[in-house]
Write a protein that holds these residues in place. Structure first.
Motif, short mmCIF file in Angstrom:
data_model
loop_
_atom_site.label_atom_id
_atom_site.label_comp_id
_atom_site.label_asym_id
_atom_site.label_seq_id
_atom_site.Cartn_x
_atom_site.Cartn_y
_atom_site.Cartn_z
N ASP A 37 35.28 50.78 50.28
CA ASP A 37 34.35 50.95 49.17
C ASP A 37 35.07 50.80 47.82
O ASP A 37 36.09 50.13 47.73
CB ASP A 37 33.60 52.27 49.27
CG ASP A 37 32.13 52.12 48.86
OD1 ASP A 37 31.74 51.03 48.42
OD2 ASP A 37 31.37 53.08 48.99
N GLY A 38 34.55 51.47 46.78
CA GLY A 38 35.08 51.26 45.44
C GLY A 38 36.55 51.58 45.28
O GLY A 38 37.24 50.98 44.44
N ILE A 39 37.06 52.50 46.07
CA ILE A 39 38.48 52.85 45.96
C ILE A 39 39.36 51.64 46.28
O ILE A 39 40.50 51.55 45.80
CB ILE A 39 38.86 54.02 46.88
CG1 ILE A 39 38.59 53.66 48.35
CG2 ILE A 39 38.15 55.30 46.48
CD1 ILE A 39 39.29 54.55 49.34
N GLY A 40 38.84 50.73 47.08
CA GLY A 40 39.61 49.54 47.43
C GLY A 40 39.96 48.71 46.21
O GLY A 40 41.04 48.09 46.16
N LEU A 41 39.06 48.69 45.22
CA LEU A 41 39.33 47.92 44.01
C LEU A 41 40.54 48.48 43.28
O LEU A 41 41.35 47.73 42.73
CB LEU A 41 38.10 47.94 43.10
CG LEU A 41 36.81 47.35 43.70
CD1 LEU A 41 35.66 47.49 42.71
CD2 LEU A 41 37.00 45.90 44.11
N GLY A 42 40.66 49.81 43.29
CA GLY A 42 41.82 50.44 42.67
C GLY A 42 43.10 50.13 43.39
O GLY A 42 44.14 49.84 42.76
N ALA A 43 43.07 50.16 44.72
CA ALA A 43 44.26 49.86 45.52
C ALA A 43 44.70 48.41 45.32
O ALA A 43 45.89 48.12 45.17
CB ALA A 43 43.98 50.14 46.99
#
Length: 353
Positions: A241-247
């Protein structure tokens, strides 16, 4: 000159004959009985009701993650079942306060099946499903069910084990990372399998792990990933989900490797996203809809539908332009693990919290 009344009579007779001939000359207008005993054109079968399906997504259909792959999976099925189902999509229904009225609105409109694509839909679905016992509901991950509801979920342990294997094989520092959103069953299973797969390759490998506590907090995920890279990790997997964009953003900034989840995320950072796990929701959506069309949905004893390596629902993303950086022995080992998970020659333990 014709007598006027007789002329009108002849014209009327000629008109009837022409109409009869026109009716006889029609091609393909065969009829067949309906359930009510009347007739209708063949191919427009009575009883072949088009299933009205609503898909409620917590995010955007172009998020290169959880929402996009569900949208693509249902769209593929919609195309295959174009005479059987009609689908309506709604995006960005994330907060629980918005979920319940959206579910109730679709149920009130006579939809036959409503997908709530996320764990946060669980309590609202259980509540609304009791109010509309003739409507079917499908919950994307969760554990509560009613006769008119089901849970569809992913065996993320299959994906986690594959990514742990790949991370350990590709790590040069013997340090890898793992970032999750909310610590729910699906994510926990994936994380534990990632650790198991990595340690199967390198028993002494160091694994850093963080749960952000939120699916969308890209900033917190990036901060965690940056910290892991600074501490020596050279490859990180995130669980969606959205956390993937941060990673992924952290991998770009540090010029390190990252493994995606849910969708093929190479497009986000072609030089840094090595591979990842891709979900294909079509097999599960098809099974749910087939059960409803065959009047088997409410009769199922097992109310869970699973994506897995075995049914093609859990797949490994291609290496794209990074193909040359992956040794052949790594590719061979990863392919062997994927085959083992698919044919059950590799059996994973039950990961319970």
């Amino acid at each position: 000159m014709l007598n006027k009344p007789r002329g009108i009579l002849w014209l009327f007779i000629v008109l009837l004959v022409l109409l009869a001939l026109a009716g006889c000359g029609q091609k393909g207008a065969t009829t067949e009985p309906t359930k009510e005993g009347s007739t209708q054109p063949a191919g427009d079968k009575a009883g072949a009701k088009v299933l009205k399906v609503a898909v409620i997504l917590p995010g955007k259909v172009d998020d290169v993650s959880w929402n996009q792959v569900m949208y693509q999976g249902i769209k593929a099925l919609e195309n295959e079942y174009k005479d059987k189902i009609k689908v309506t999509y709604v995006e960005d229904v994330y907060d629980v306060s918005a979920i319940e009225p959206t579910l109730r609105d679709f149920a009130s409109q006579g939809y036959d099946l409503i997908f709530g694509h996320g764990f946060q839909f669980q309590e609202p679905i259980i509540k609304v499903a009791q109010e509309f016992p003739k409507v079917n509901f499908a919950l994307g991950t969760g554990f509560k069910t009613l006769p008119n509801t089901c849970v569809y979920d992913v065996k993320l342990e299959d994906g986690g084990y594959l990514m742990g294997t790949l991370a350990a094989l590709m790590s040069k520092t013997n340090k890898i990372g793992l970032i999750g959103g909310v610590d729910v069953s699906e994510i926990y299973r994936g994380h534990e399998a990632y650790k198991l797969g990595a340690k199967k390759i390198k028993p002494d490998i160091a694994i850093q792990e963080v749960y952000t506590g939120d699916w969308r907090d890209a900033a917190k995920a990036k901060e965690a990933a940056m910290s892991m890279y600074d501490a020596g990790a050279d490859i990180i997997w995130h669980s969606g989900d959205g956390i993937g964009l941060g990673a992924v953003d952290a991998a770009k900034e540090k010029n390190k490797l990252v493994l995606g989840n849910v969708a093929d995320q190479n497009v986000l950072a072609p030089n840094n996203v090595l591979s990842g796990i891709v979900y294909n929701w079509t097999p599960v959506a098809k099974q749910i809809i087939d059960d409803i069309l065959n009047n088997n949905f409410t009769n199922r004893n097992e109310k869970f539908y699973w994506l897995s390596a075995a049914n093609g629902g859990v797949q490994v993303a291609p290496f794209h332009g990074l193909e040359g950086k992956v040794p052949q022995e790594v590719k061979d080992k990863l392919a062997a693990v994927q085959k083992g998970l698919a044919d059950s020659s590799i059996k994973l333990p039950e990961f319970k919290k």
